[in-house]
Design an enzyme around this catalytic site. Structure first.
Site, short mmCIF file in Angstrom:
data_model
loop_
_atom_site.label_atom_id
_atom_site.label_comp_id
_atom_site.label_asym_id
_atom_site.label_seq_id
_atom_site.Cartn_x
_atom_site.Cartn_y
_atom_site.Cartn_z
N ASP A 140 -4.49 -9.76 -0.14
CA ASP A 140 -4.79 -8.39 -0.54
C ASP A 140 -4.74 -8.30 -2.05
O ASP A 140 -3.99 -9.04 -2.70
CB ASP A 140 -3.79 -7.40 0.08
CG ASP A 140 -4.18 -5.96 -0.20
OD1 ASP A 140 -5.13 -5.47 0.43
OD2 ASP A 140 -3.54 -5.32 -1.06
N GLU A 176 -4.72 -5.46 -5.50
CA GLU A 176 -4.73 -4.14 -6.11
C GLU A 176 -5.52 -4.27 -7.40
O GLU A 176 -5.47 -5.31 -8.07
CB GLU A 176 -3.31 -3.64 -6.37
CG GLU A 176 -2.43 -3.54 -5.13
CD GLU A 176 -2.99 -2.63 -4.04
OE1 GLU A 176 -3.76 -1.70 -4.37
OE2 GLU A 176 -2.68 -2.86 -2.86
N HIS A 218 0.01 0.43 -0.23
CA HIS A 218 -0.93 0.06 -1.29
C HIS A 218 -0.29 -0.82 -2.36
O HIS A 218 -0.65 -0.73 -3.54
CB HIS A 218 -1.55 1.31 -1.92
CG HIS A 218 -2.37 2.10 -0.96
ND1 HIS A 218 -3.55 1.63 -0.41
CD2 HIS A 218 -2.18 3.34 -0.43
CE1 HIS A 218 -4.05 2.55 0.40
NE2 HIS A 218 -3.24 3.58 0.40
N ASP A 257 0.77 -4.79 2.07
CA ASP A 257 -0.44 -4.74 2.88
C ASP A 257 -0.71 -6.08 3.57
O ASP A 257 -1.20 -6.11 4.71
CB ASP A 257 -1.64 -4.35 2.01
CG ASP A 257 -1.63 -2.87 1.64
OD1 ASP A 257 -0.79 -2.13 2.18
OD2 ASP A 257 -2.46 -2.46 0.81
#
Length: 300
Positions: free
Chosen positions: A104, A106, A255, A260
């Site tokens: 994942d 960000e 998040h 995640d």
């Protein structure tokens, strides 16, 4: 968190650690629960060493911080479909057709060539020592969406937080350590085809790396859309909604990349079991890098 793990890099230059996160998975009253605890923040120069048998597969990687020593814990495997009794798991491990890495990202904003990765996390579903990778990344541009993930420029705009050019080589080395000889790597991400894969491939190219021929990419969102919901309570196929559907309780901030990753690992397990989706199905339905139409990096 800017903790970087690598099996052959003995020194990480000016490694910055904003915090060390410890996450525990427990099962209680029919629910999977992810807990988190944080140790104190520190900034220091770090050194990585490898321990274990000299056969190319380390048993542990240690991060030395002054006189203190942080050992990456053993991570239990996520057993996907078919669910096997204990005596068959070892044979299944030896015969698994691919290395499955859940990851994942960000970022500083929506999927645009002008945006940058600010956090990267990944987890090998087979578990074991050194099976996770997590770091903050200095994007060298303004973060416009801190309200989503809580990551601010003050957290990453520091000399000792690595840039993407520092991180990609370490990701490549971490994958080399995780990969089963002669078998492909499959990267899993939720909504990856329209978001995570684009950022990842864009930054790989920016750093001068070709995508290995044996890498595949699988978006778990289409698999989740096949999910039959006889109760009618499943309102969407987001990670949050799928956690509710599968009774997974999360005591981690939403998040953030590793949170995640941990949630998606459990969701993927449940999806494979409910739909009898095997690792061979995963490989058959995965994408080549050439199937993903990403755009090269640009300035804002």
């Amino acid at each position: 968190m800017a903790s970087i793990l690598s099996g052959s890099f003995h020194h990480v230059r000016n490694c910055h650690m904003s915090c060390i996160n410890i996450r525990l998975l427990r099962f209680s009253s029919g629910k999977y629960i992810l807990d988190q605890c944080n140790t104190r923040s520190l900034t220091t120069r770090a050194q990585l060493t490898r321990e274990g048998p000299q056969n190319g597969t380390p048993e542990s990687i240690k991060l030395h911080i002054g006189k203190a020593e942080v050992v990456k814990p053993h991570i239990e495997p996520i057993q996907c479909y078919p669910a096997l009794p204990n005596e068959e798991k070892l044979e299944a491990k030896m015969n698994r057709p691919a290395t499955i890495l859940v990851f994942d990202l960000e970022t500083t904003g929506a999927n645009s060539p002008g945006e940058r990765i600010i956090e990267f996390a990944a987890r090998n579903l087979m578990g074991g020592r050194n099976s996770t990778f997590q770091t903050l990344i200095n994007p060298e541009i303004k973060i416009k969406n801190s309200y989503i993930h809580g990551i601010t420029n003050s957290m990453v705009d520091r000399p000792r937080v690595p840039r993407i050019e520092d991180v990609i080589p370490l990701v490549m080395e971490w994958v080399r350590i995780q990969q089963e000889p002669g078998k492909p790597v499959v990267w899993l991400a939720h909504n990856g085809k329209t978001f995570d894969f684009h950022f990842f491939l864009r930054e790989m190219s920016h750093c001068g790396y070709d995508i290995p021929d044996d890498w595949r990419f699988f978006d778990t969102l289409p698999l989740a859309k096949r999910l039959v919901d006889p109760t009618g309570k499943l309102k969407g196929r987001s990670i949050k909604e799928l956690c509710k559907h599968f009774n997974i309780i999360v005591n981690e901030p939403a998040h953030r990349a590793m949170a995640d990753v941990n949630m998606l690992s459990l969701i993927y397990q449940r999806l494979t079991i409910s739909q009898e989706f095997t690792s061979l199905n995963l490989i058959e339905e995965s994408l080549m890098a050439s199937d993903i139409k990403w755009k090269p990096r640009s300035e804002r």
